[in-house]
Design a protein around this motif. Structure first.
Motif, short mmCIF file in Angstrom:
data_model
loop_
_atom_site.label_atom_id
_atom_site.label_comp_id
_atom_site.label_asym_id
_atom_site.label_seq_id
_atom_site.Cartn_x
_atom_site.Cartn_y
_atom_site.Cartn_z
N THR A 286 0.84 -1.21 0.00
CA THR A 286 0.00 0.00 0.00
C THR A 286 0.87 1.25 0.00
OG1 THR A 286 -0.16 -0.04 2.42
CG2 THR A 286 -1.95 -1.08 1.17
N LEU A 287 2.01 1.19 0.63
CA LEU A 287 2.91 2.35 0.63
C LEU A 287 3.69 2.45 -0.67
CD1 LEU A 287 3.92 2.21 4.32
CD2 LEU A 287 3.13 4.25 3.14
N SER B 172 1.95 4.65 -3.00
CA SER B 172 1.64 5.95 -2.40
C SER B 172 2.68 7.00 -2.79
CB SER B 172 1.60 5.80 -0.88
OG SER B 172 0.61 4.85 -0.53
N ALA C 233 5.12 9.79 1.58
CA ALA C 233 4.60 8.74 2.47
C ALA C 233 5.62 7.61 2.56
CB ALA C 233 3.27 8.22 1.95
N LYS D 103 0.53 7.65 9.56
CA LYS D 103 -0.85 8.05 9.87
C LYS D 103 -0.95 9.48 10.38
CE LYS D 103 -2.49 3.43 11.07
NZ LYS D 103 -3.00 2.61 12.18
N PHE E 248 -0.84 11.15 6.68
CA PHE E 248 -1.51 10.50 5.55
C PHE E 248 -2.69 9.67 6.04
CE2 PHE E 248 2.80 11.34 4.34
CZ PHE E 248 2.70 11.79 3.04
N GLU E 249 -3.63 9.42 5.13
CA GLU E 249 -4.75 8.53 5.42
C GLU E 249 -4.86 7.50 4.31
OE1 GLU E 249 -8.74 10.24 5.17
OE2 GLU E 249 -7.94 11.83 3.92
N LYS E 250 -5.34 6.32 4.65
CA LYS E 250 -5.47 5.27 3.66
C LYS E 250 -6.78 5.47 2.90
CE LYS E 250 -5.01 0.39 2.90
NZ LYS E 250 -5.45 -0.89 3.38
N HIS F 23 -4.02 2.71 -1.30
CA HIS F 23 -2.83 3.55 -1.16
C HIS F 23 -3.07 4.62 -0.09
CE1 HIS F 23 -5.48 5.76 -3.86
NE2 HIS F 23 -4.84 6.86 -3.48
N TRP F 24 -2.04 5.39 0.20
CA TRP F 24 -2.11 6.46 1.21
C TRP F 24 -2.09 7.81 0.52
CZ3 TRP F 24 -2.35 5.41 6.51
CH2 TRP F 24 -2.24 4.06 6.84
N GLY G 181 -6.00 3.29 9.35
CA GLY G 181 -5.51 4.28 8.40
C GLY G 181 -6.55 5.30 7.99
N ASN H 277 -11.39 0.00 2.15
CA ASN H 277 -9.93 0.04 1.96
C ASN H 277 -9.36 -1.37 1.96
OD1 ASN H 277 -9.89 2.84 1.86
ND2 ASN H 277 -9.24 3.07 3.98
#
Length: 133
Positions: A10-11, A14, A18, A48, A51-53, A57-58, A85, A123
């Motif tokens: 997920t990162l 991003s 992030a 966190k 950033f937010e999920k 992705h973030w 997230g 998510n």
């Protein structure tokens, strides 16, 4: 950098900031606590904060700060869990916008807490779908 090799998918999808935040916090936590779950939790806590999920992705938050009550605590107080997230401290309007982008059904009738839970679940579904490709 060891963190780059262990970075969650997920990162990797991003923004660079992030990824850099996670890597720097992870490497610092490994120096302090050693490799393992604690280093990963520490790195995600740093992400966190800014950033937010959203989906798989973030994305940068509109304002910096803790994402939920668990993150705002100085010390863990039991297993209350986090919002995964999702920026639970965001306005309901922001959460509605995120829910709309994720096509969460029934969002117009949801409370703020229900929106946070629905976004967290959406998510997770998006992340699983991308990982299973």
């Amino acid at each position: 950098m060891p963190a780059r090799e262990e970075m969650p998918s997920t990162l990797r999808r991003s923004p660079k900031k992030a990824r850099d935040t996670w890597a720097k916090a992870h490497d610092s936590a490994v120096e302090s606590y050693g490799e393992g779950e604690r280093a990963h939790r520490t790195a995600f806590a740093a992400v966190k904060h800014s950033f937010e999920k959203v989906g798989d992705h973030w994305e940068a938050k509109g304002r910096k700060g803790p994402s939920d009550a668990q993150t705002a605590r100085r010390r863990p107080a039991g297993s209350t869990g986090t919002a995964g997230g999702v920026d639970a401290n965001a306005t309901k309007e922001h959460l509605m916008d995120v829910a709309r982008r994720l096509d969460v059904r029934g969002r117009s009738r949801m409370t703020k807490a229900e929106l946070v839970d629905a976004i967290r679940k959406a998510n997770n579904r998006r992340t699983r779908a991308v990982r299973n490709r």
